[in-house]
Design a protein around this motif. Structure first.
Motif, PDB file in Angstrom:
ATOM      1  N   VAL A 220       0.809  -1.216   0.000  1.00 19.81           N
ATOM      2  CA  VAL A 220       0.000   0.000   0.000  1.00 19.81           C
ATOM      3  C   VAL A 220       0.841   1.265   0.000  1.00 19.81           C
ATOM      4  O   VAL A 220       0.361   2.333  -0.373  1.00 19.81           O
ATOM      5  CB  VAL A 220      -0.983   0.027   1.194  1.00 19.81           C
ATOM      6  N   ASP A 221       2.109   1.163   0.414  1.00 17.78           N
ATOM      7  CA  ASP A 221       2.950   2.355   0.400  1.00 17.78           C
ATOM      8  C   ASP A 221       4.425   1.969   0.415  1.00 17.78           C
ATOM      9  O   ASP A 221       4.786   0.848   0.782  1.00 17.78           O
ATOM     10  CB  ASP A 221       2.653   3.260   1.590  1.00 17.78           C
ATOM     11  N   ARG A 222       5.230   2.929  -0.010  1.00 16.53           N
ATOM     12  CA  ARG A 222       6.680   2.753  -0.061  1.00 16.53           C
ATOM     13  C   ARG A 222       7.335   4.017   0.476  1.00 16.53           C
ATOM     14  O   ARG A 222       6.878   5.132   0.192  1.00 16.53           O
ATOM     15  CB  ARG A 222       7.113   2.511  -1.509  1.00 16.53           C
ATOM     16  N   TYR A 223       8.401   3.841   1.267  1.00 18.50           N
ATOM     17  CA  TYR A 223       9.050   4.974   1.916  1.00 18.50           C
ATOM     18  C   TYR A 223      10.549   4.973   1.621  1.00 18.50           C
ATOM     19  O   TYR A 223      11.180   3.921   1.538  1.00 18.50           O
ATOM     20  CB  TYR A 223       8.827   4.915   3.437  1.00 18.50           C
ATOM     21  N   ALA A 224      11.097   6.162   1.510  1.00 18.42           N
ATOM     22  CA  ALA A 224      12.514   6.326   1.208  1.00 18.42           C
ATOM     23  C   ALA A 224      13.382   5.872   2.376  1.00 18.42           C
ATOM     24  O   ALA A 224      12.912   5.811   3.523  1.00 18.42           O
ATOM     25  CB  ALA A 224      12.795   7.800   0.886  1.00 18.42           C
ATOM     26  N   PRO A 225      14.647   5.569   2.124  1.00 18.68           N
ATOM     27  CA  PRO A 225      15.559   5.181   3.202  1.00 18.68           C
ATOM     28  C   PRO A 225      15.631   6.211   4.339  1.00 18.68           C
ATOM     29  O   PRO A 225      15.801   5.844   5.509  1.00 18.68           O
ATOM     30  CB  PRO A 225      16.909   5.060   2.491  1.00 18.68           C
ATOM     31  N   THR A 226      15.502   7.483   3.986  1.00 18.74           N
ATOM     32  CA  THR A 226      15.607   8.537   5.007  1.00 18.74           C
ATOM     33  C   THR A 226      14.308   8.767   5.773  1.00 18.74           C
ATOM     34  O   THR A 226      14.281   9.560   6.720  1.00 18.74           O
ATOM     35  CB  THR A 226      16.026   9.861   4.340  1.00 18.74           C
ATOM     36  N   THR A 227      13.229   8.086   5.389  1.00 16.73           N
ATOM     37  CA  THR A 227      11.976   8.194   6.140  1.00 16.73           C
ATOM     38  C   THR A 227      12.118   7.413   7.439  1.00 16.73           C
ATOM     39  O   THR A 227      12.385   6.213   7.417  1.00 16.73           O
ATOM     40  CB  THR A 227      10.791   7.645   5.328  1.00 16.73           C
ATOM     41  N   SER A 228      11.922   8.086   8.553  1.00 17.48           N
ATOM     42  CA  SER A 228      12.096   7.412   9.841  1.00 17.48           C
ATOM     43  C   SER A 228      10.939   6.461  10.102  1.00 17.48           C
ATOM     44  O   SER A 228       9.782   6.773   9.779  1.00 17.48           O
ATOM     45  CB  SER A 228      12.178   8.436  10.973  1.00 17.48           C
ATOM     46  N   PRO A 229      11.208   5.293  10.658  1.00 18.56           N
ATOM     47  CA  PRO A 229      10.128   4.343  10.936  1.00 18.56           C
ATOM     48  C   PRO A 229       9.006   4.923  11.793  1.00 18.56           C
ATOM     49  O   PRO A 229       7.828   4.636  11.538  1.00 18.56           O
ATOM     50  CB  PRO A 229      10.863   3.204  11.662  1.00 18.56           C
TER      51      PRO A 229
END
Length: 243
Positions: A220-229
């Motif tokens: 449903v979604d994808r986040y960049a490496p720099t996106t904090s958990p």
């Protein structure tokens, strides 16, 4: 779409059975016309096939049957294509098969991890916090070590597990080291990338890229490496709240 008169003419001139004609009524085709042949001596280019097109040149009635057989095979292959994360089997850190269908009904956060990255401390710390807070509500974190980015995951599976579990108290599963890009990319990552492309293409950009998967195994979604958990927490809560 073909008109009824065109379908009749094709069947008459090519000797096609009525059953094949019915297929033509339901499927889009592109015609490639050659001025050196009659209007009905054309090549039918079928654009539905993943692996390219199947060209049918009406040289004989027998080739029509072959064409139908290949079409049926391709359609069956497509119907067997993975539809969700739950359709995959992966290896755990000890080389054992893990059927991801065991996570049906769970919200998944899938992350490619590394032990020597500048993002390691913050991501592992926050992943542990998320897991501790939401594991009893149905969250699972699936960590896949990868050494493709700066060679920042050089250790063995045992060393990677010990690092994550000892230093960051990771209780979620850490799987076998995989490639996430290129021809040797793990099938699960090919599926993830095809389901949710990134801002600059499908390829994983760096360590700690993240995919959020719902209870049915759909990305449903994808986040960049720099996106904090922890910044993903609100999205996780929404999926956990869904029946």
């Amino acid at each position: 779409m073909f008109s009824s008169s065109t379908r009749f003419a094709i069947r008459k001139n090519l000797g096609l059975p009525k059953q094949l004609s019915s297929i033509l009524t339901r499927t889009h085709f592109n015609y490639i016309h050659s001025s050196s042949v009659s209007p009905f001596s054309r090549t039918i280019n079928h654009g539905f096939l993943k692996s390219g097109s199947v060209n049918y040149t009406p040289s004989s009635k027998g080739s029509a049957a072959l064409w139908v057989s290949r079409l049926d095979h391709t359609m069956a292959t497509q119907s067997n294509a993975p539809q969700s994360v739950h359709d995959f089997v992966v290896k755990d850190a000890k080389g054992n098969d893990v059927d991801l269908s065991k996570y049906k009904g769970k919200v998944l956060l899938i992350v490619n991890v590394a032990s020597q990255c500048g993002l390691t401390n913050s991501n592992y710390t926050e992943l542990t916090k998320l897991y501790e807070q939401y594991k009893d509500q149905g969250l699972e974190i699936l960590a896949f070590p990868c050494n493709q980015f700066g060679s920042q995951e050089p250790g063995s599976n045992e060393e990677i597990q010990q690092f994550a579990c000892t230093r960051f108290k990771a209780e979620y599963p850490i799987f076998d080291k995989v490639d996430v890009n290129g021809p040797t990319a793990a099938p699960i990552y090919k599926f993830l990338k095809s389901s949710k492309g990134g801002l600059f293409g499908d390829g994983i950009k760096w360590n700690f890229s993240k995919f959020l998967v719902d209870k049915d195994g759909h990305v449903v979604d994808r986040y960049a490496p720099t996106t904090s958990p922890l910044s993903i927490e609100k999205d996780i809560k929404k999926l956990l709240a869904k029946a």
